[in-house]
Structures are given as structure tokens and as C-alpha cells.
Design a protein around this motif. Structure first.
Motif, short mmCIF file in Angstrom:
data_model
loop_
_atom_site.label_atom_id
_atom_site.label_comp_id
_atom_site.label_asym_id
_atom_site.label_seq_id
_atom_site.Cartn_x
_atom_site.Cartn_y
_atom_site.Cartn_z
N SER A 261 0.84 -1.42 -0.57
CA SER A 261 0.29 0.50 -0.07
C SER A 261 0.97 0.97 0.47
N GLU A 264 2.26 1.44 -3.77
CA GLU A 264 0.50 2.39 -4.79
C GLU A 264 0.47 3.74 -3.80
N SER A 265 0.86 3.95 -2.80
CA SER A 265 0.14 5.73 -2.63
C SER A 265 1.48 6.52 -2.92
N CYS A 267 3.30 5.73 -5.74
CA CYS A 267 2.83 5.96 -7.83
C CYS A 267 1.82 6.74 -8.00
N SER A 282 2.24 2.51 -10.95
CA SER A 282 2.38 1.16 -10.82
C SER A 282 2.60 -0.08 -11.49
N ILE A 285 5.32 -2.33 -10.60
CA ILE A 285 5.79 -3.06 -9.08
C ILE A 285 5.44 -4.42 -9.58
#
Length: 358
Positions: A261, A264-265, A267, A282, A285
Motif C-alpha cells: 500500500s 501504491e500510494s 505511485c 504502479s 511494481i
């Protein structure tokens, strides 16, 4: 104004503390730093002409040097940030962690003991030795376990955390055996400006900007409590000013997040602040094989420092992360200086040999 001897003051947390201490006029600063790969004197360039700041290049394990600094500068506070701190590196080369974190702390304490013994009774009472440590000394939590508190038994699982646990015990012993007025803080994962880009958040920011894979260990569900570095600096100062001698204070950000997470934040912020025309960040990843002994979850109970000293974090994870991403976008020259050939070799060696997990 008081004088602080800060060890490791050119590293990530140390440099943030030094800058804030001079900005807020907390103290004059003597910075003893070995200037290893993770230290960056450029972080403190704004203090180049500050008469209240001095850098001394040296090792906390050099007993003669530390003793001479103490006698010459007569500090009121010793604040020990100096440490090898990267878990991955401790797995590859544990001896450096034993040398700095255990033997270095021991020799720093020995020099402190000799210095403190010669102080007047009034100065002995006013003196403080604050040791900065980590929540990793407590081991790993399960999903439903209560957060770490100051009485949680130590159960370190990496050479890094074991070396920090040993240093914590030495600090405690020097208080109880010799009477030195010590304090210990155990913090959760820090993030913010000036962090060396081998750690998760700056590594993700900079790799994403370069269009490189964003490596995440295992399934990305390992949980950390994230503490914005300025909040940490404020907490340390509160402990120096008001903490009860011989006590430990846990400092956390109250922001438990999975590694996935967090990435992702980052990104999502970069899609907004530094968009790429062809991809979403993202999509970079990449899940890689987990590191050995990877702790599943850390979480900090901050009730003690809040109840006794009135401290609590000001930044949410979202607000702190936004400040952090903007800082790395703005400070391109600092980033380039930090990314030496040795740095690139380390990142390549640490991640390229790991199997991609599908």
C-alpha cells in the motif's frame, strides 16, 4: 545555549534533527560523523557558515577522539544517532553492524562515563545521554497482536536488530551500574527528506521516476508503522527536555501500512505530480523473493510518551508522504550526489538475483 554532541548527525534522522535544532535554536551542535555511504554532509550545507554548528569527521568507536571532543567542547547532551541501520546490508555483512552498533556504542559510553565522572554534581544532574534505537528490537507481531510497548520483551530477528538490542542493553546497564543519566527511544520506520535511497520510500520514488522496476518483497503484506522524521525529531527533543532518567520511550507515527500500500500510494502521487505519458507508475511494481527472516508486522504503542510528555505525531501518512515526494522531486542535485557507483552496485546486487514471484 546548551551544546549537544550528536553522533551520526550527517545521516538521515541525524541531519533532520541538526537542521531543526539550529533553526529552532535548541542548542549549539557538534556533529561527530564517520561519513559512511549513508551519511551526506551536503544535507547540512545551509549550516556552512553557522557558528553554532561544527562537523568533526570521526568514528564513535575511536575512544581517544571522542574523549578529546568531550573535554574540548563540554557538551550538556550526547545524542547517539550513529548506527548501521539497513536490514538487507546486515544480512550480507553483519560484522559492520557489530562493530558500529555494539562496540561503537560501548566505546562512546566509556568515553561518556569518564567525562561524566569529572563533572560537578550540578552538571552531572543536568547532563543527558540519549540513545536512538528501533522498534525492530522487539521482533515481529502477528496481525492481531497488541502494538509494542516499552515493556515488550526483546526478540530481535536480524543481525541489525540484534546489534541494536545489544546497544540498548549497554545503555541501560551504564545507567544502572554507573549512574549516567541515560534515555532510550525506540522508533518505528522513519521517512522524509534526506533519507538515503536504499530504503523503501525513497527507493520507490526514484526508481519510479526512472521507469525502473519497483521491487516488493514477498507478497507485499508486511506491515510497518510509518513516522515522519520531523515528528520524530520533535519527540526526541521532548524526551531530552522532560524524559525521566533511565526510561525508554517508544515513538511511532500511528500509521500502520502494508509495504504494497505504501508503494501504491507513492505511485498514485507520482501519477499526479510527475505523470508519464505512456504508463501508470504502479505498472512498475515487481514482486521479488522475500529476504530471510523478514518480520511480518511492527506497530508502536505511544501512550507513554503522550501521557508523560504530551507528544503525539502531527503528520498523517498522507500529508507526510506528499511532503516527502515533493522534496525528492525538488532536490535533484542531492539525489544525484547520493546515488554513487557503490549505491547502484548495491541495488543491483541486492535485487537482481531475486526470483520474480508470479
Amino acid at each position: 545555549m546548551k551544546t549537544y554532541l550528536i553522533t551520526g548527525g550527517s545521516g538521515f534522522i541525524g541531519s533532520n534533527f541538526v537542521l531543526k535544532a539550529r533553526e529552532e535554536q535548541w542548542a549549539n551542535i557538534i556533529n561527530l560523523d564517520q561519513l559512511t555511504y549513508a551519511s551526506n554532509p551536503n544535507s547540512l550545507n545551509t549550516l556552512k557558515n553557522d557558528p553554532g554548528y561544527q562537523l568533526i569527521h570521526g568514528n564513535i568507536g575511536d575512544l581517544e577522539l571522542v574523549s578529546s571532543i568531550l573535554l574540548r567542547h563540554r557538551p550538556d547532551v550526547i545524542l547517539n544517532f550513529a548506527a548501521e541501520s539497513h536490514v538487507d546490508r546486515s544480512i550480507v555483512e553483519p560484522e559492520a553492524f557489530i562493530q558500529t552498533n555494539i562496540l561503537g556504542t560501548f566505546r562512546l559510553l566509556e568515553a561518556t562515563r569518564s567525562y561524566w565522572d569529572e563533572l560537578s554534581p550540578e552538571d552531572q544532574i543536568a547532563f543527558r545521554f540519549l540513545h536512538v534505537s528501533t522498534d525492530e528490537v522487539y521482533g515481529s507481531l502477528g496481525p492481531e497482536d497488541a502494538p509494542f510497548c516499552e515493556t515488550t520483551p526483546y526478540a530481535p530477528n536480524s543481525p541489525y536488530s540484534a546489534s541494536k538490542a545489544a546497544s540498548d542493553h549497554l545503555v541501560r546497564a551504564y545507567h544502572h551500574t554507573y549512574g549516567i543519566p541515560t534515555l532510550t527511544t525506540n522508533c518505528s520506520n522513519n521517512y522524509g527528506p534526506y533519507q538515503f535511497p536504499e530504503k523503501l520510500i525513497p527507493l520507490t520514488i526514484l526508481s519510479a521516476l526512472e521507469g525502473k522496476p519497483l521491487p516488493i518483497y514477498g507478497d507485499g503484506q508486511n506491515i510497518r508503522d510509518w513516522l515522519y522524521v520531523e515528528d520524530h525529531c520533535n519527540a526526541i527533543y521532548q524526551v531530552i527536555q522532560q524524559g525521566n532518567i533511565g526510561e525508554t520511550y517508544n515513538i511511532g507515527g500511528l500509521n500502520e501500512k502494508t509495504n504494497l500500500s505504501v508503494v501504491e500510494s507513492i505511485c498514485a502521487l507520482l501519477d499526479e505530480l510527475a505523470p508519464k505519458s505512456d504508463i501508470k507508475h504502479s505498472s512498475l511494481i515487481t514482486f521479488v523473493t522475500d529476504r530471510p527472516g523478514h518480520d511480518k508486522r511492527y506497530a508502536i504503542d505511544c501512550k507513554k510518551i503522550h501521557a508523560e510528555l504530551g507528544w503525539k505525531p502531527k503528520e498523517s501518512f498522507d500529508s507526510g508522504l506528499l511532503k516527502t515526494v515533493k522534496w525528492y522531486l525538488k532536490n535533484v542535485d542531492w539525489v544525484k550526489q547520493a546515488q554513487s557507483d557503490d549505491y547502484h552496485d548495491w541495488i543491483h546486487d541486492n535485487y537482481s538475483g531475486r526470483l520474480v514471484e508470479n
